[in-house]
Design a protein around this motif. Structure first.
Motif, PDB file in Angstrom:
ATOM      1  N   GLN A  13       0.727  -1.418  -0.108  1.00 51.25           N
ATOM      2  CA  GLN A  13       0.050   0.231   0.174  1.00 51.25           C
ATOM      3  C   GLN A  13       1.324   1.412  -0.128  1.00 51.25           C
ATOM      4  O   GLN A  13       0.232   2.158  -0.825  1.00 51.25           O
ATOM      5  CB  GLN A  13      -0.529  -0.013   1.206  1.00 51.25           C
ATOM      6  N   SER A  14       2.209   1.283   0.890  1.00 52.98           N
ATOM      7  CA  SER A  14       2.800   2.500   0.764  1.00 52.98           C
ATOM      8  C   SER A  14       3.487   2.542  -0.774  1.00 52.98           C
ATOM      9  O   SER A  14       3.571   3.749  -0.667  1.00 52.98           O
ATOM     10  CB  SER A  14       3.388   2.144   1.713  1.00 52.98           C
ATOM     11  N   LEU A  15       3.988   1.517  -1.251  1.00 53.00           N
ATOM     12  CA  LEU A  15       4.805   2.115  -2.410  1.00 53.00           C
ATOM     13  C   LEU A  15       3.868   1.859  -3.274  1.00 53.00           C
ATOM     14  O   LEU A  15       3.970   2.945  -4.344  1.00 53.00           O
ATOM     15  CB  LEU A  15       5.756   0.903  -2.426  1.00 53.00           C
ATOM     16  N   PHE A  16       2.746   1.039  -3.322  1.00 54.94           N
ATOM     17  CA  PHE A  16       1.737   1.110  -5.006  1.00 54.94           C
ATOM     18  C   PHE A  16       0.809   2.354  -4.590  1.00 54.94           C
ATOM     19  O   PHE A  16      -0.140   2.302  -5.650  1.00 54.94           O
ATOM     20  CB  PHE A  16       1.594   0.375  -5.173  1.00 54.94           C
ATOM     21  N   GLY A  17       0.561   2.261  -3.230  1.00 53.54           N
ATOM     22  CA  GLY A  17      -1.120   3.442  -3.720  1.00 53.54           C
ATOM     23  C   GLY A  17      -1.165   4.454  -2.487  1.00 53.54           C
ATOM     24  O   GLY A  17      -1.434   5.604  -2.522  1.00 53.54           O
ATOM     25  N   ALA A  18       0.984   4.985  -2.861  1.00 54.33           N
ATOM     26  CA  ALA A  18       0.553   6.692  -1.932  1.00 54.33           C
ATOM     27  C   ALA A  18       0.002   7.310  -2.981  1.00 54.33           C
ATOM     28  O   ALA A  18      -0.478   7.337  -3.604  1.00 54.33           O
ATOM     29  CB  ALA A  18       2.236   6.770  -1.996  1.00 54.33           C
ATOM     30  N   GLU A  19      -0.281   8.860  -2.014  1.00 56.82           N
ATOM     31  CA  GLU A  19      -1.323   9.634  -2.680  1.00 56.82           C
ATOM     32  C   GLU A  19      -0.535  10.914  -2.470  1.00 56.82           C
ATOM     33  O   GLU A  19      -0.808  11.370  -1.348  1.00 56.82           O
ATOM     34  CB  GLU A  19      -2.915   9.492  -1.638  1.00 56.82           C
ATOM     35  N   PRO A  20       0.165  11.958  -3.351  1.00 58.52           N
ATOM     36  CA  PRO A  20       0.196  11.531  -4.788  1.00 58.52           C
ATOM     37  C   PRO A  20       1.025  10.668  -4.616  1.00 58.52           C
ATOM     38  O   PRO A  20       2.136   9.560  -4.148  1.00 58.52           O
ATOM     39  CB  PRO A  20       0.938  12.830  -5.168  1.00 58.52           C
ATOM     40  N   GLU A  21       0.676   9.969  -5.867  1.00 60.43           N
ATOM     41  CA  GLU A  21       1.455   9.221  -6.547  1.00 60.43           C
ATOM     42  C   GLU A  21       2.871   8.750  -6.684  1.00 60.43           C
ATOM     43  O   GLU A  21       3.331  10.012  -6.723  1.00 60.43           O
ATOM     44  CB  GLU A  21       1.285   7.356  -7.646  1.00 60.43           C
ATOM     45  N   ILE A  22       3.743   8.219  -5.888  1.00 58.13           N
ATOM     46  CA  ILE A  22       5.358   7.064  -6.518  1.00 58.13           C
ATOM     47  C   ILE A  22       5.643   7.760  -7.613  1.00 58.13           C
ATOM     48  O   ILE A  22       4.741   7.012  -8.423  1.00 58.13           O
ATOM     49  CB  ILE A  22       6.252   6.377  -5.551  1.00 58.13           C
ATOM     50  N   PRO A  23       6.694   7.770  -8.683  1.00 57.65           N
ATOM     51  CA  PRO A  23       6.494   7.589 -10.538  1.00 57.65           C
ATOM     52  C   PRO A  23       7.295   6.490 -10.543  1.00 57.65           C
ATOM     53  O   PRO A  23       7.760   6.881 -10.021  1.00 57.65           O
ATOM     54  CB  PRO A  23       7.487   9.034 -10.183  1.00 57.65           C
ATOM     55  N   ASP A  24       6.335   6.127 -11.494  1.00 58.33           N
ATOM     56  CA  ASP A  24       6.570   5.323 -12.049  1.00 58.33           C
ATOM     57  C   ASP A  24       8.099   4.420 -12.440  1.00 58.33           C
ATOM     58  O   ASP A  24       8.731   3.471 -11.938  1.00 58.33           O
ATOM     59  CB  ASP A  24       6.066   5.456 -13.396  1.00 58.33           C
ATOM     60  N   ALA A  25       9.598   5.364 -12.411  1.00 56.67           N
ATOM     61  CA  ALA A  25      10.231   6.192 -13.324  1.00 56.67           C
ATOM     62  C   ALA A  25      10.288   5.395 -11.442  1.00 56.67           C
ATOM     63  O   ALA A  25      11.965   4.604 -11.832  1.00 56.67           O
ATOM     64  CB  ALA A  25      11.148   7.103 -13.868  1.00 56.67           C
ATOM     65  N   VAL A  26      11.088   5.812  -9.954  1.00 57.87           N
ATOM     66  CA  VAL A  26      11.947   5.605  -9.596  1.00 57.87           C
ATOM     67  C   VAL A  26      10.752   3.487  -8.924  1.00 57.87           C
ATOM     68  O   VAL A  26      12.051   3.460  -8.473  1.00 57.87           O
ATOM     69  CB  VAL A  26      10.824   6.397  -8.221  1.00 57.87           C
ATOM     70  N   LEU A  27       9.818   3.644  -9.041  1.00 58.34           N
ATOM     71  CA  LEU A  27       9.723   2.563  -8.173  1.00 58.34           C
ATOM     72  C   LEU A  27       9.976   1.492  -9.867  1.00 58.34           C
ATOM     73  O   LEU A  27      10.729   0.097  -9.025  1.00 58.34           O
ATOM     74  CB  LEU A  27       7.920   2.502  -8.486  1.00 58.34           C
ATOM     75  N   ALA A  28      10.545   1.455 -11.438  1.00 62.38           N
ATOM     76  CA  ALA A  28      10.581   0.210 -11.871  1.00 62.38           C
ATOM     77  C   ALA A  28      12.479   0.650 -11.582  1.00 62.38           C
ATOM     78  O   ALA A  28      12.689  -1.029 -11.568  1.00 62.38           O
ATOM     79  CB  ALA A  28      10.329   1.344 -13.674  1.00 62.38           C
ATOM     80  N   LYS A  29      13.200   1.733 -11.263  1.00 64.66           N
ATOM     81  CA  LYS A  29      14.366   1.043 -11.136  1.00 64.66           C
ATOM     82  C   LYS A  29      14.137   0.756 -10.040  1.00 64.66           C
ATOM     83  O   LYS A  29      15.359  -0.146  -9.479  1.00 64.66           O
ATOM     84  CB  LYS A  29      14.351   2.654 -10.629  1.00 64.66           C
ATOM     85  N   SER A  30      13.419   0.749  -8.357  1.00 64.34           N
ATOM     86  CA  SER A  30      13.803   0.043  -7.439  1.00 64.34           C
ATOM     87  C   SER A  30      13.411  -0.937  -7.537  1.00 64.34           C
ATOM     88  O   SER A  30      14.537  -1.966  -7.002  1.00 64.34           O
ATOM     89  CB  SER A  30      12.952   1.223  -6.438  1.00 64.34           C
ATOM     90  N   PHE A  31      12.945  -2.020  -8.523  1.00 65.03           N
ATOM     91  CA  PHE A  31      12.493  -2.942  -8.457  1.00 65.03           C
ATOM     92  C   PHE A  31      12.782  -3.198  -9.553  1.00 65.03           C
ATOM     93  O   PHE A  31      12.320  -4.914  -9.865  1.00 65.03           O
ATOM     94  CB  PHE A  31      11.252  -3.264  -8.524  1.00 65.03           C
ATOM     95  N   GLN A  32      13.101  -3.034 -10.167  1.00 63.45           N
ATOM     96  CA  GLN A  32      14.307  -3.739 -10.836  1.00 63.45           C
ATOM     97  C   GLN A  32      13.139  -4.326 -12.577  1.00 63.45           C
ATOM     98  O   GLN A  32      13.510  -5.887 -12.795  1.00 63.45           O
ATOM     99  CB  GLN A  32      15.472  -4.232 -11.167  1.00 63.45           C
ATOM    100  N   VAL A  33      11.765  -3.718 -13.060  1.00 59.05           N
ATOM    101  CA  VAL A  33      11.269  -3.766 -13.714  1.00 59.05           C
ATOM    102  C   VAL A  33      10.595  -3.169 -14.680  1.00 59.05           C
ATOM    103  O   VAL A  33      11.359  -2.071 -14.656  1.00 59.05           O
ATOM    104  CB  VAL A  33      10.486  -4.710 -13.045  1.00 59.05           C
TER     105      VAL A  33
END
Ligand code: GLV
Ligand code: MN
Length: 205
Positions: A170-190
């Motif tokens: 919830q805190s990573l993928f449901g944060a409001e406002p959202e965490i930028p996709d690029a930050v999450l993609a690089k963080s999870f290497q997907v």
């Protein structure tokens, strides 16, 4: 983990809107303001909120019923609290941490896999059955997973009146406002499509 009390008790004074209206509490250190002792009654030290099961009819098959100071004002300044965790067969209380507390998981019915990951990345887990306990050190990422055939129930006890909860997904993928996709993609290497899929589970719209 909470500070020591400096008087017998300090029943939390009801905030505007009543207890259970978390948003209207104004947090003061080390807890909430005390109700005048002359109006403290026995019921302030009593909590019936765990007498029945929460509904496990949820995507995780889990219900956590909080018994922290917001639900149970008599706990104010006492440095402890208790939750009830109900799990349907196969249900998971999803990965989360408590920034302010260790957690003692006492299983009352059924059997659940309880586990946490240390700061060194080691996963510690155990199948815990009725009458047995497992402890989650403060701040560690943990879960409970019903591995039995029937419903499972645990009481979880905290050395904080308000342990706080950070739900991983919830805190990573449901944060409001959202965490930028690029930050999450690089963080999870997907790729970002994977991130968008995950966000669709935890964000509205
Ligand atoms: C269980 O992990 C709980 O936080 O109550
Ligand atoms: Mn927990």
């Amino acid at each position: 983990a909470d500070p020591d009390p400096v008087q017998d008790f300090c029943v939390a004074a009801a905030p505007a809107g009543g207890h259970g209206n978390n948003a209207s509490y104004s947090t003061t250190y080390p807890g909430f303001p005390c109700k005048p002792t002359s109006s403290v009654v026995s019921d302030d030290f009593f909590f019936a909120g765990h007498a029945s099961a929460g509904s496990t009819d949820s995507p995780n098959g889990a219900a956590v019923t909080s018994g922290n100071v917001e639900a149970f004002p008599g706990l104010n300044t006492l440095g402890l609290s208790i939750n009830r965790v109900d799990l349907a067969p196969g249900g998971v209380n999803p990965l989360h941490t408590h920034p302010r507390s260790a957690e003692l998981v006492h299983v009352e019915a059924g059997e659940m896999l309880v586990g946490f990951v240390s700061t060194e990345g080691k996963f510690y887990s155990k199948v815990v059955r009725a009458g047995e306990s497992f402890v989650i050190p403060r701040g560690m990422m943990h879960f409970q997973y019903n591995v039995g055939t029937g419903a499972a129930r645990a009481m979880t006890v905290f050395n904080s009146q308000l342990p706080g909860v950070v739900l991983a997904a919830q805190s990573l993928f449901g944060a409001e406002p959202e965490i930028p996709d690029a930050v999450l993609a690089k963080s999870f290497q997907v790729d970002t499509d994977t991130i968008k899929l995950l966000k669709s589970k935890f964000r509205e719209g």
